[in-house]
Enzyme design. Sequence first.
Site, PDB file in Angstrom:
ATOM      1  N   ALA A 162       0.985  -1.284  -0.060  1.00 22.96           N
ATOM      2  CA  ALA A 162       0.287  -0.127  -0.050  1.00 22.96           C
ATOM      3  C   ALA A 162       0.839   1.417  -0.082  1.00 22.96           C
ATOM      4  O   ALA A 162       0.691   2.254   0.052  1.00 22.96           O
ATOM      5  CB  ALA A 162      -1.249   0.020   1.452  1.00 22.96           C
ATOM      6  N   TYR A 186      -5.196   4.354  -2.653  1.00 25.41           N
ATOM      7  CA  TYR A 186      -5.517   5.926  -1.616  1.00 25.41           C
ATOM      8  C   TYR A 186      -5.450   7.342  -2.215  1.00 25.41           C
ATOM      9  O   TYR A 186      -4.309   7.192  -2.326  1.00 25.41           O
ATOM     10  CB  TYR A 186      -5.921   5.592   0.246  1.00 25.41           C
ATOM     11  CG  TYR A 186      -6.612   6.409   0.300  1.00 25.41           C
ATOM     12  CD1 TYR A 186      -7.877   6.577   1.018  1.00 25.41           C
ATOM     13  CD2 TYR A 186      -5.355   7.109   1.570  1.00 25.41           C
ATOM     14  CE1 TYR A 186      -8.690   6.804   1.699  1.00 25.41           C
ATOM     15  CE2 TYR A 186      -6.071   7.840   2.398  1.00 25.41           C
ATOM     16  CZ  TYR A 186      -7.914   8.536   2.350  1.00 25.41           C
ATOM     17  OH  TYR A 186      -7.743   8.597   3.850  1.00 25.41           O
ATOM     18  N   THR A 188      -3.649   9.703  -0.399  1.00 28.74           N
ATOM     19  CA  THR A 188      -2.326   9.962   0.072  1.00 28.74           C
ATOM     20  C   THR A 188      -1.513   9.006  -0.340  1.00 28.74           C
ATOM     21  O   THR A 188      -0.425   9.157  -0.012  1.00 28.74           O
ATOM     22  CB  THR A 188      -2.156   9.789   2.147  1.00 28.74           C
ATOM     23  OG1 THR A 188      -2.705   8.144   1.751  1.00 28.74           O
ATOM     24  CG2 THR A 188      -3.621  10.616   1.971  1.00 28.74           C
ATOM     25  N   LYS A 189      -1.658   7.845  -0.997  1.00 27.11           N
ATOM     26  CA  LYS A 189      -0.606   6.686  -1.613  1.00 27.11           C
ATOM     27  C   LYS A 189       0.286   7.826  -3.141  1.00 27.11           C
ATOM     28  O   LYS A 189       0.408   8.664  -3.212  1.00 27.11           O
ATOM     29  CB  LYS A 189      -1.314   5.920  -1.457  1.00 27.11           C
ATOM     30  CG  LYS A 189      -2.084   5.155  -0.832  1.00 27.11           C
ATOM     31  CD  LYS A 189      -1.276   4.806   1.100  1.00 27.11           C
ATOM     32  CE  LYS A 189      -1.664   4.384   1.264  1.00 27.11           C
ATOM     33  NZ  LYS A 189      -3.015   3.933   2.384  1.00 27.11           N
ATOM     34  N   ILE A 190       1.132   6.846  -3.297  1.00 20.28           N
ATOM     35  CA  ILE A 190       1.823   7.626  -4.802  1.00 20.28           C
ATOM     36  C   ILE A 190       1.615   7.469  -5.503  1.00 20.28           C
ATOM     37  O   ILE A 190       1.707   8.420  -6.188  1.00 20.28           O
ATOM     38  CB  ILE A 190       2.938   6.162  -4.874  1.00 20.28           C
ATOM     39  CG1 ILE A 190       4.099   5.460  -3.025  1.00 20.28           C
ATOM     40  CG2 ILE A 190       4.211   6.430  -5.575  1.00 20.28           C
ATOM     41  CD1 ILE A 190       4.712   6.435  -2.894  1.00 20.28           C
TER      42      ILE A 190
END
Length: 390
Positions: A162, A186, A188-190
């Site tokens: 994640a 999501y 905030t993810k990469i």
Amino acid sequence: MSCLAKVKDGIPFFDPWINEADKAAVCGAFESRWLTGGPKAVEFEKLFAESVGSKYAVCVNSCTAALHLAMRSLGIGPGDEVIVPVLTFAATANAPIFCGARPVFADIDEKTYNIAPQSIVDKISKKTKAIIVVHYGGQPCDMKEIMNIAEDYDLPVVEDSAHTVGATYLGRNAGTMGVIGCFSFYPTKIITTLEGGMFVTNDEAIGKIAKNLREHGMSKNAADRERGAAWYYDVMDLGYNYRLTEVQAAIGISQLKRLDDINRMRVNAANKYTELLREVDGIITPFEAKDRTHAYHLYVIRVLEKEFGISRDKLFVELSNKKIGLSVHYTPLHLLTYYRNLLHYNVGDFPVAEKIYPEILSLPIFPTITEAQIAEVVNQIKVAKKISQG
Ligand SMILES: Cc1ncc(COP(=O)(O)O)c(C=O)c1O
């Protein structure tokens, strides 16, 4: 969503990087008239698999769904145990629970905060059926040791990736070393598809199971029928609706095109923090193991109260008062009510996680964070230290 809320006149914990190409991709997907389970999803899967170096990819509507499909495709069920790190997000431990199995927590490594290989060995029992590892913050786990253990005990490894798309361990992408890799998109993810996830594997049979369970366990989906297959379908297994929409897939394709930029910008931001924090007594900056790269989904410092002057909790309050967005990743799962009641662990069972948990603090990091913003966060850390010294 609190972590994304812009801190008015302050520095947010996270700010999503959505550009004109992403917006155009959204419009393009709408105009194609195919809204879910169509060609964009297939294209995204192909490009993602190529990007990380995996044979098969199945896009889903969250990493939680990917982890659930991982457990299902490995046949995890009641009576089974699955080893997971104690310092992770709830979804990692919930995946085995969804299948009636028990997550067995393992302690972490004090430097990387990743699952400790020796702790995995200590937790293996006759009931153990799989190991889930988490590449904490974006730095790959000790995969060589972990894969050796997995081989010795004949256990499949699922990588909860994640926190990284593109970080490598001895040249191999995180998420492609175990049997299955699960990624999160999501915000905030990469990379983001707003909500979304990807399941990758090199095992064709496992990929087929995941694809089938993603769409209700049906023998044919809407795309097959559109391509002229007969109307009749069978339901082969208990499946779910874990599809990603075409609009989300289109955003994912657009974001994937700038993955290298995103990763470079995050690493630059992390390097800047480390450079500026180096001389601050009582702050431990992230440890970087030499044989791997770090995606820096999170920039996690440790606040050593004695040397720094105030505790992590006090620093959290001081920085929040200056409108700096922060977070803590994570409260060790055995201390949270649901897992305490279900699994009956005790305080003291995971000494390393319990030692570092009161000290860890996640600072703002996102691709477009500026050097001035980073300097301001560090400046406010120094101000808080000075106040503590009276
Ligand atoms: C380690 C880890 N695993 C799984 C997840 C679940 O991801 P998603 O929100 O895409 O379901 C998260 C989300 O934050 C996570 O941090």
